[in-house]
Design an enzyme around this catalytic site. Sequence first.
Site, short mmCIF file in Angstrom:
data_model
loop_
_atom_site.label_atom_id
_atom_site.label_comp_id
_atom_site.label_asym_id
_atom_site.label_seq_id
_atom_site.Cartn_x
_atom_site.Cartn_y
_atom_site.Cartn_z
N ASP A 102 36.76 35.24 49.06
CA ASP A 102 37.71 36.53 48.37
C ASP A 102 39.45 35.10 48.93
O ASP A 102 39.88 34.84 50.09
CB ASP A 102 37.30 37.33 49.72
CG ASP A 102 39.10 38.14 49.89
OD1 ASP A 102 39.84 38.18 48.40
OD2 ASP A 102 39.08 39.17 50.98
N ASP A 289 43.98 38.13 43.10
CA ASP A 289 42.87 38.34 44.17
C ASP A 289 40.99 38.09 44.19
O ASP A 289 40.60 39.53 43.43
CB ASP A 289 42.56 39.35 44.92
CG ASP A 289 42.51 39.57 46.67
OD1 ASP A 289 41.33 39.53 46.15
OD2 ASP A 289 42.19 40.88 47.39
#
Length: 501
Positions: A102, A289
């Site tokens: 992430d 992201d």
Amino acid sequence: MRAKYLLVANCLICAWVCCLALDDIHDSSDGLVRIGLKKKPLDLARLHAARITRGNGFRGMGKVEDNYPKANTIYLKNYMDSQYYGEIGIGSPPQTFSVVFDTGSSNLWVPSSKCYFSLACYFHARYRAVLSRTYSKIGRHCKINYGAGSVSGFFSQDHVQIGEIVIKNQVFAEATKEGLLAFALAQFDGILGLGFQNASVGKVPPVWYNMVQQGLVSMEIVSFWLNRDTKAKIGGEVIFGGVDWRHFMGDHTFVPITRKDYWQIELGDILIGGSSTGLCEGGCAAIVDTGTSMIAGPTAVVTQINHAIGAEGIVSFNCKNVVNKYGQLIWQFLVSGFQPENVCSDIGLCSYNGTKNASAGEETEAGNADNAACTFCEMIAFWIQVQLKEHKAKDNVFKYVNELCENLPNPGGKDFVNCDALSTMPVISFAIGDKYFPLTAEQYTLKVEVNCTTVCLSGFTALDVPRPDGPLWVLGDVFLGAYHTIFDFGNMQVGFAKSIL
């Protein structure tokens, strides 16, 4: 990336049954370590669990070369186009965990064997310190916040294995409480953050920082290729210290990082079939992201996009009421030369300091209504202004504004589109650097299984961040699936190139 999720018992049992069997690590002919992963079909219940919402100094890379002797590849599993994750090991001998890589967060955490009271822990692998000969106790409490809840526990230290690379003495969080019920259904066990230390809870050095400091990678880059083909055996790959030239075509377009807490870049205008949406003509912020499934952006623009692609949301009666009561007055102010951001204050729906026309701290029904009226007024003024710039007739402008009200994103964040009409939907383009990055309907929609049939969802969801941090976009997996992405820590920049299978 924010509602609370209610999971029934049979869904939890299904998630437990679907736990992954681990594939063996093997060497490939190109010298990169690859970990093969499996896939599961997407349904609406799992789509809820797949969403991760955001909470609250290296050497330069130099010229990219063809050979990466220390490049390390982790194959990612495509969790139904909305969740990509791969496997790592923690401890000696390594205990295996599936984690989301992430770029929107900075900490590594996995469930702890000391997690007794969170249901989610019982459906995932848990770290057992007693089984590792390289474990070191820290014990300091920590809490990692996400948009819909938090994960809390304590810090520990151990070796972390990613492919063939072993990062020594990495500090990570053992989660003893998972506040997000969605984690019970999620296919991953934890999260490995690839963000910056500034955003790390406890200022813990992220895994990637230690990779570089321990000399485990030859280049200070991390590259992502996300395979949007749900039927493919490999869901994608993340490479530490290199790239795989087979997964993109042409040169990468690099843009600088504008905020070192996140992989944040400047985004230009967003086009719907070649027409400007207006809001970001002067620039908007965007976070790149890999931990967010969809593309999130300001309601004023997402509503225009969802209207253009025929997405069906919840009709907002409040929005239409503002149009009916104040539309003519808003029109008169705008044609008289007033700026959209001042109109709603002048007609009394918003206060003059830019806040909603409700008393601070009051949770009354009237106060909430005033807040909503101010928000809708600001959006309506913006929409009318965009149409005025295009010299549209007044009747057509108000017809269009009412249509936008009808297509406001619904609170659940799911907007359905007609799967049979994908070929007629417009291209949505994002201006990054000196070029536009287009997305076709096949790329910006998600196909999910519902009662043995397939439905399509818009890949755009609303996210309103006030100034000075906003307007803000989050370019999640819907965007990154179309464009191979390099996160260049050395030069503090992000690069995009067209992905190929």
